[in-house]
Design a protein around this motif. Structure first.
Motif, mmCIF file in Angstrom:
data_model
loop_
_atom_site.group_PDB
_atom_site.id
_atom_site.type_symbol
_atom_site.label_atom_id
_atom_site.label_comp_id
_atom_site.label_asym_id
_atom_site.label_seq_id
_atom_site.Cartn_x
_atom_site.Cartn_y
_atom_site.Cartn_z
ATOM 1 N N ARG A 93 0.882 -1.171 0.000
ATOM 2 C CA ARG A 93 0.000 0.000 0.000
ATOM 3 C C ARG A 93 0.916 1.216 0.000
ATOM 4 N NH1 ARG A 93 -2.157 -2.536 4.441
ATOM 5 N NH2 ARG A 93 -1.759 -0.670 5.673
ATOM 6 N N ILE A 94 0.664 2.128 -0.914
ATOM 7 C CA ILE A 94 1.590 3.254 -1.118
ATOM 8 C C ILE A 94 0.827 4.566 -1.101
ATOM 9 C CG2 ILE A 94 3.318 4.253 -2.669
ATOM 10 C CD1 ILE A 94 3.520 1.351 -3.901
ATOM 11 N N GLN A 95 1.307 5.501 -0.286
ATOM 12 C CA GLN A 95 0.790 6.866 -0.277
ATOM 13 C C GLN A 95 1.846 7.769 -0.889
ATOM 14 O OE1 GLN A 95 -0.165 7.732 3.805
ATOM 15 N NE2 GLN A 95 -2.102 6.638 3.696
ATOM 16 N N VAL A 96 1.400 8.706 -1.723
ATOM 17 C CA VAL A 96 2.303 9.577 -2.476
ATOM 18 C C VAL A 96 2.089 11.021 -2.036
ATOM 19 C CG1 VAL A 96 3.024 10.298 -4.785
ATOM 20 C CG2 VAL A 96 2.029 8.019 -4.444
ATOM 21 N N ASP A 97 3.188 11.749 -1.849
ATOM 22 C CA ASP A 97 3.100 13.160 -1.519
ATOM 23 C C ASP A 97 4.281 13.892 -2.146
ATOM 24 O OD1 ASP A 97 2.059 15.473 -0.339
ATOM 25 O OD2 ASP A 97 3.221 15.201 1.495
ATOM 26 N N GLY A 98 4.041 15.090 -2.624
ATOM 27 C CA GLY A 98 5.103 15.900 -3.208
ATOM 28 C C GLY A 98 5.094 17.286 -2.591
ATOM 29 N N ASP A 99 6.270 17.891 -2.498
ATOM 30 C CA ASP A 99 6.394 19.168 -1.820
ATOM 31 C C ASP A 99 7.546 19.967 -2.416
ATOM 32 O OD1 ASP A 99 7.709 20.584 0.963
ATOM 33 O OD2 ASP A 99 5.554 20.757 0.644
ATOM 34 N N MET A 100 7.438 21.273 -2.306
ATOM 35 C CA MET A 100 8.502 22.172 -2.721
ATOM 36 C C MET A 100 8.999 22.893 -1.456
ATOM 37 S SD MET A 100 8.404 24.743 -5.916
ATOM 38 C CE MET A 100 9.879 24.806 -6.915
ATOM 39 N N TRP A 135 12.151 20.049 -5.709
ATOM 40 C CA TRP A 135 10.971 19.311 -5.275
ATOM 41 C C TRP A 135 11.408 18.063 -4.525
ATOM 42 C CZ3 TRP A 135 5.856 20.536 -5.965
ATOM 43 C CH2 TRP A 135 5.571 21.586 -6.836
ATOM 44 N N VAL A 136 10.558 17.582 -3.629
ATOM 45 C CA VAL A 136 10.748 16.281 -3.001
ATOM 46 C C VAL A 136 9.497 15.459 -3.246
ATOM 47 C CG1 VAL A 136 12.371 17.084 -1.248
ATOM 48 C CG2 VAL A 136 9.931 17.051 -0.721
ATOM 49 N N MET A 137 9.692 14.181 -3.470
ATOM 50 C CA MET A 137 8.588 13.231 -3.604
ATOM 51 C C MET A 137 8.756 12.190 -2.515
ATOM 52 S SD MET A 137 6.554 14.157 -6.014
ATOM 53 C CE MET A 137 5.557 12.676 -5.986
ATOM 54 N N ASP A 138 7.705 12.035 -1.696
ATOM 55 C CA ASP A 138 7.720 11.079 -0.596
ATOM 56 C C ASP A 138 6.756 9.934 -0.894
ATOM 57 O OD1 ASP A 138 9.504 12.474 1.166
ATOM 58 O OD2 ASP A 138 7.877 13.872 1.595
ATOM 59 N N TYR A 139 7.223 8.721 -0.637
ATOM 60 C CA TYR A 139 6.399 7.523 -0.786
ATOM 61 C C TYR A 139 6.386 6.801 0.554
ATOM 62 C CZ TYR A 139 6.573 8.311 -5.771
ATOM 63 O OH TYR A 139 6.442 8.866 -7.017
ATOM 64 N N GLN A 140 5.207 6.721 1.161
ATOM 65 C CA GLN A 140 5.038 5.958 2.389
ATOM 66 C C GLN A 140 4.501 4.590 1.981
ATOM 67 O OE1 GLN A 140 1.966 7.110 5.169
ATOM 68 N NE2 GLN A 140 3.223 6.414 6.877
ATOM 69 N N VAL A 141 5.265 3.559 2.298
ATOM 70 C CA VAL A 141 4.955 2.213 1.840
ATOM 71 C C VAL A 141 4.655 1.323 3.039
ATOM 72 C CG1 VAL A 141 5.857 0.208 0.583
ATOM 73 C CG2 VAL A 141 6.443 2.531 -0.180
ATOM 74 N N THR A 142 3.539 0.622 2.955
ATOM 75 C CA THR A 142 3.177 -0.359 3.975
ATOM 76 C C THR A 142 3.262 -1.741 3.344
ATOM 77 O OG1 THR A 142 1.664 1.220 5.001
ATOM 78 C CG2 THR A 142 1.417 -1.100 5.624
ATOM 79 N N VAL A 143 4.106 -2.595 3.933
ATOM 80 C CA VAL A 143 4.303 -3.956 3.451
ATOM 81 C C VAL A 143 4.280 -4.877 4.661
ATOM 82 C CG1 VAL A 143 5.842 -5.523 2.211
ATOM 83 C CG2 VAL A 143 5.804 -3.118 1.602
ATOM 84 N N LYS A 144 3.319 -5.811 4.671
ATOM 85 C CA LYS A 144 3.216 -6.787 5.770
ATOM 86 C C LYS A 144 3.261 -6.089 7.124
ATOM 87 C CE LYS A 144 5.224 -10.426 2.991
ATOM 88 N NZ LYS A 144 6.347 -11.298 2.761
ATOM 89 N N ASN A 145 2.446 -5.064 7.281
ATOM 90 C CA ASN A 145 2.320 -4.291 8.529
ATOM 91 C C ASN A 145 3.578 -3.534 8.930
ATOM 92 O OD1 ASN A 145 -0.387 -4.989 8.874
ATOM 93 N ND2 ASN A 145 0.196 -6.935 9.842
ATOM 94 N N ARG A 146 4.524 -3.414 8.043
ATOM 95 C CA ARG A 146 5.707 -2.573 8.279
ATOM 96 C C ARG A 146 5.559 -1.336 7.413
ATOM 97 N NH1 ARG A 146 11.379 -5.254 8.308
ATOM 98 N NH2 ARG A 146 11.757 -3.354 9.457
ATOM 99 N N VAL A 147 5.777 -0.173 8.021
ATOM 100 C CA VAL A 147 5.636 1.103 7.315
ATOM 101 C C VAL A 147 6.995 1.781 7.252
ATOM 102 C CG1 VAL A 147 4.500 3.357 7.298
ATOM 103 C CG2 VAL A 147 3.268 1.357 8.156
#
Length: 157
Positions: A93-100, A135-147
């Motif tokens: 499960r992946i959440q995407v966020d970008g910021d300047m 710019w920065v691009m952040d990806y928060q990844v959840t794999v097998k209950n590990r974030v």
């Protein structure tokens, strides 16, 4: 005649004053713009397209759907995730966020992972950068209950 000469002299003084003020204001704006562009970007940023996540849970690589990465245009990326020993990560499960960071604003869109291709590849759609710069691009990844999170730096021109 004295009145006309006085008005003309006053007009020229006001005009000269406005020209000088305009030139000083323009120089100040230019200096501020240069300072923001050059001083706000840390000199040691890593712009690589492959990174290890913050806690070392996974390795991530992004591949833009179009190069160079466009400004003012919707596009997509492929995000590849794998374990530290090189095994593809499926079902994340992946959440995407970008910021300047210099400007304190994010993307004008809300990019999302819309498809899992398999073999650790995920389609990220809805990317759009509204201006050049850091710019920065952040990806928060959840794999097998590990974030864990990975951050990519970009310098768009």
């Amino acid at each position: 005649m004295h009145n006309t000469t006085s008005l003309r002299a006053r007009f020229h003084r006001v005009r000269r004053s406005l020209l000088i003020t305009g030139a000083l204001l323009s120089a100040g704006i230019l200096a501020a713009a240069i300072a923001i562009r050059s001083n706000g970007v840390p000199a040691n940023l890593d712009y690589s397209t492959s990174r290890t996540s913050n806690a070392g849970v996974f390795n991530a690589t992004y591949t833009p759907g179009i190069t160079p990465i466009p400004i003012h245009k919707l596009h997509h990326w492929t995000l590849h995730l794998e374990t530290p020993d090189g095994q593809p990560i499926e079902g994340a499960r992946i959440q995407v966020d970008g910021d300047m960071p210099q400007h304190g604003h994010g993307l004008p869109t809300q990019p999302q992972v819309t498809q899992e291709f398999g073999n650790g590849d995920y389609l990220v759609e809805g990317l759009k950068f509204q201006m050049g710069g850091w710019w920065v691009m952040d990806y928060q990844v959840t794999v097998k209950n590990r974030v864990d999170t990975v951050r990519f730096n970009l310098l768009l021109r």
